[in-house]
Scaffold this active site. Structure first.
Site, PDB file in Angstrom:
ATOM      1  N   HIS A  90       0.819  -1.206   0.000  1.00 56.20           N
ATOM      2  CA  HIS A  90       0.000   0.000   0.000  1.00 56.20           C
ATOM      3  C   HIS A  90       0.856   1.260   0.000  1.00 56.20           C
ATOM      4  O   HIS A  90       0.457   2.290  -0.556  1.00 56.20           O
ATOM      5  CB  HIS A  90      -0.951  -0.003   1.203  1.00 56.20           C
ATOM      6  CG  HIS A  90      -2.146  -0.886   1.011  1.00 56.20           C
ATOM      7  ND1 HIS A  90      -3.402  -0.568   1.480  1.00 56.20           N
ATOM      8  CD2 HIS A  90      -2.284  -2.078   0.383  1.00 56.20           C
ATOM      9  CE1 HIS A  90      -4.263  -1.531   1.157  1.00 56.20           C
ATOM     10  NE2 HIS A  90      -3.593  -2.458   0.498  1.00 56.20           N
ATOM     11  N   ASP A  91       2.011   1.196   0.617  1.00 55.97           N
ATOM     12  CA  ASP A  91       2.928   2.332   0.607  1.00 55.97           C
ATOM     13  C   ASP A  91       3.457   2.578  -0.802  1.00 55.97           C
ATOM     14  O   ASP A  91       3.395   3.695  -1.325  1.00 55.97           O
ATOM     15  CB  ASP A  91       4.092   2.072   1.560  1.00 55.97           C
ATOM     16  CG  ASP A  91       5.062   3.243   1.625  1.00 55.97           C
ATOM     17  OD1 ASP A  91       4.600   4.401   1.664  1.00 55.97           O
ATOM     18  OD2 ASP A  91       6.280   3.002   1.642  1.00 55.97           O
TER      19      ASP A  91
END
Length: 315
Positions: free
Chosen positions: A61-62
């Site tokens: 997700h980063d």
């Protein structure tokens, strides 16, 4: 013991991939970095078996928002709602593992190791601790100064079809091979009912249940997640061995026992379907492809600018 997968790094013609990353980046400035991060991940996993899946998802997700710049770790402040508070990230957890590793590193190498590098290493260690492969993580990422909850809309959704998935990955310099390999990360973890309700209730005017789902599997999911579910945090494991990194995800996918629509979508394109079959047949092939794609994804940097002293706050 986890298998060591050797991968030849191929230069990728994409401006968002960092050319300055190096596996020896901290050799002189913080040689303890790998052992300190691994220790933090191991300690946390002993107390909570969901930590590896959480760290892998957090890293993914980063990297998919502004590149791998640890923007997902930043706390909301004032009028700015940060990524971790975006709808797609509300269920992320185990941030404390990164905080603990950072605190330990600041004690021995103050101001040297970025939070982004810690997260990339922690994701690798999470895989290894779960019985998967290990690899040398290129390091040298910098931490970003921008984190906006609104940008989490860019994350690929569990309801995506193959065209949407392909577009999402290609925008980040990732191929269909990377899509199928990285989807194998769904061998670890848990899905909340809200992520797959669309497949088991009111799927279409003609079908209550998605016809591609194995009927007995669909029935088991409906028992866990009734149409008017009131059980907080109800859901299902992503595969039959959800704390073990293996190729069961692909085997179950071919049996109609996948959780997300985005998983099933991999069978709707000839190339991705062939890769699913390949990885279902050979865990070795899956691990080699996964490592290659993880290195590629985790090398998307897009211009982080600092080394945070506290991963929660921009300097």
């Amino acid at each position: 013991m986890a298998a060591i997968v050797t991968v030849i790094l191929i230069t990728v013609s994409c401006t968002s991939l960092a050319s300055a990353l190096s596996v020896n980046y901290y050799e002189n400035t913080c040689p303890q970095v790998e052992s300190i991060v691994a220790g933090a991940v191991h300690k946390a996993t002993l107390n909570d078996k969901t930590v590896p899946a959480a760290l892998l998802r957090m890293h993914f997700h980063d990297c998919f928002i502004r590149g791998c710049d640890a923007s997902v770790l930043v706390e909301s402040k004032g009028k700015n709602k940060a990524e971790k508070d975006g709808p797609a990230n509300i269920s992320l957890h185990a941030f404390y593992v990164i905080d603990n590793a950072k605190k330990a590193l600041e004690a021995v190498c103050p101001g040297v190791v970025s939070c982004a590098d810690i997260l990339a290493l922690a994701a690798r260690d999470a895989i290894t601790l779960s019985g998967g492969p290990t690899w040398d993580v290129p390091k040298g990422r910098k931490d970003g100064k921008i984190s906006k909850a609104s940008e989490t809309r860019q994350l690929p959704a569990p309801t995506f079809n193959i065209s949407q998935l392909q577009q999402s990955f290609s925008q980040r310099g990732l191929s269909l091979e990377d899509l199928v390999a990285l989807s194998g990360g769904h061998t670890l973890g848990f899905a909340h009912c809200s992520s797959f309700q669309n497949r088991i209730h009111s799927f279409s005017p003609k079908h209550d249940i998605d016809p591609s789902v194995n009927p007995s599997f669909a029935s088991s999911l409906k028992r866990i997640c009734p149409s008017h579910n009131t059980v907080k945090n109800a859901g299902a494991p992503l595969d039959s061995s959800s704390t073990l990194f293996d190729n069961a995800y692909y085997k179950l996918l071919l049996q109609g026992k996948s959780i997300f629509s985005s998983d099933q979508a991999l069978l709707t394109h000839p190339h991705t379907k062939a890769l699913v079959s390949k990885f279902a047949y050979s865990q070795k092939e899956f691990e080699m492809a996964f490592v290659k794609s993880m290195i590629k994804m985790s090398s998307i940097t897009n211009g982080g600018q600092e080394v945070r002293l506290n991963c929660k706050f921009v300097r």
